[in-house]
Write an enzyme that holds these catalytic residues in place. Structure first.
Site, mmCIF file in Angstrom:
data_model
loop_
_atom_site.group_PDB
_atom_site.id
_atom_site.type_symbol
_atom_site.label_atom_id
_atom_site.label_comp_id
_atom_site.label_asym_id
_atom_site.label_seq_id
_atom_site.Cartn_x
_atom_site.Cartn_y
_atom_site.Cartn_z
ATOM 1 N N SER A 57 37.092 -27.878 -14.080
ATOM 2 C CA SER A 57 36.019 -27.454 -14.986
ATOM 3 C C SER A 57 35.970 -25.939 -15.121
ATOM 4 O O SER A 57 36.451 -25.199 -14.259
ATOM 5 C CB SER A 57 34.666 -27.957 -14.479
ATOM 6 O OG SER A 57 34.706 -29.345 -14.223
HETATM 7 N N1 SAH Z 1 35.137 -31.595 -10.068
HETATM 8 C C1 SAH Z 1 36.456 -31.448 -10.628
HETATM 9 C C2 SAH Z 1 36.472 -31.743 -12.103
HETATM 10 C C3 SAH Z 1 37.584 -32.675 -12.420
HETATM 11 S S1 SAH Z 1 37.572 -33.439 -13.997
HETATM 12 C C4 SAH Z 1 37.041 -30.092 -10.298
HETATM 13 O O1 SAH Z 1 36.326 -29.251 -9.717
HETATM 14 O O2 SAH Z 1 38.223 -29.876 -10.552
HETATM 15 C C5 SAH Z 1 36.826 -34.995 -13.640
HETATM 16 C C6 SAH Z 1 37.545 -35.909 -12.688
HETATM 17 O O3 SAH Z 1 36.807 -37.135 -12.664
HETATM 18 C C7 SAH Z 1 38.975 -36.296 -13.060
HETATM 19 O O4 SAH Z 1 39.818 -35.971 -11.998
HETATM 20 C C8 SAH Z 1 38.905 -37.804 -13.286
HETATM 21 O O5 SAH Z 1 40.069 -38.487 -12.854
HETATM 22 C C9 SAH Z 1 37.710 -38.191 -12.454
HETATM 23 N N2 SAH Z 1 37.046 -39.436 -12.849
HETATM 24 C C10 SAH Z 1 36.747 -39.888 -14.099
HETATM 25 N N3 SAH Z 1 36.103 -41.067 -14.031
HETATM 26 C C11 SAH Z 1 35.991 -41.380 -12.710
HETATM 27 C C12 SAH Z 1 35.431 -42.481 -12.001
HETATM 28 N N4 SAH Z 1 34.854 -43.498 -12.621
HETATM 29 N N5 SAH Z 1 35.508 -42.452 -10.649
HETATM 30 C C13 SAH Z 1 36.081 -41.426 -9.980
HETATM 31 N N6 SAH Z 1 36.631 -40.363 -10.604
HETATM 32 C C14 SAH Z 1 36.591 -40.336 -11.946
#
Ligand code: SAH
Length: 199
Positions: A57
């Site tokens: 993000s």
């Molecule tokens: N907090 C992260 C943001 C990553 S983007 C950071 O600091 O980098 C969001 C993430 O959520 C992705 O890796 C995606 O695979 C995950 N995601 C999406 N839906 C999900 C779900 N239902 N359960 C677990 N992870 C999920």
């Protein structure tokens, strides 16, 4: 690479308005959470690809969501969407325990490796669909979802303590839910853009 002063002063501080949170960003080098090829962009205020169609993000968004969560030193926090692990690492400096769930095994593996290298010991990881939360360690003081959902996964509310806060992007609006004596207070915070939460 050092964390540049402008990153903390001009991007992070205005987004969170909270000295404790700025201190946490000082301790977690964002460039370690992204591909070498993108390292020059690590301290700009942009989301960056981390593979598998996912992104780390925007740093100002991480700062803002962290502030809305209102992390306290004794909190137990659940994060859904580990991704790069950066948000989890920031939270690890602000609360006592972090539990983070990711559905993509390769991202889980990469995030655990980086967090271990940083000698962070208060983050636990799990591969799962986060819509079911993480029952084993519930209830949580705070829950943060870092992928954009279409609706609120009900089970997350069940795993939130009374008085707890849940921050989640739903349909491009960042929302805060506060659970208070079995009432649910809802607040719309701002417009936002996130990768998709997979139900
Ligand atoms: N907090 C992260 C943001 C990553 S983007 C950071 O600091 O980098 C969001 C993430 O959520 C992705 O890796 C995606 O695979 C995950 N995601 C999406 N839906 C999900 C779900 N239902 N359960 C677990 N992870 C999920």
């Amino acid at each position: 690479m050092r964390i540049p002063e402008y990153f903390l002063k001009e991007i992070i501080a205005p987004a969170c308005n909270n000295e404790r949170i700025v201190e946490a960003f000082k301790k977690v080098p964002r460039h370690l959470f992204i591909d070498d090829a993108l390292i020059k962009l690590a301290y700009k205020d942009d989301a960056l690809p981390i593979g598998y169609g996912q992104t780390i993000s925007k740093p100002s968004t991480v700062a803002k969501m962290t502030a809305i969560l209102d992390p306290q030193p004794n909190d137990k926090v659940l994060e859904i969407g580990t991704g790069s692990g950066f948000q989890a690492a920031i939270l690890s400096k602000l609360v006592s325990e972090v539990y983070t769930v990711e559905r993509i095994p390769a991202l889980y593996r990469r995030a655990t490796t980086i967090i271990r290298k940083l000698y962070i010991h208060n983050v636990k990881f799990k591969i799962d669909n986060g819509k079911v939360g993480w029952e084993e360690y519930a209830p949580y003081d705070k829950i943060i979802v870092t992928a954009g959902a279409e609706l609120l996964p009900e089970e997350l509310l069940n795993q939130l303590k009374d008085g707890g806060r849940l921050v989640i992007p739903i349909n491009n609006t960042l929302k805060l839910y506060i659970k208070e004596s079995n009432k649910l207070i809802k607040k719309n915070i701002s417009e936002c853009k996130f990768v998709k939460f997979v139900f």
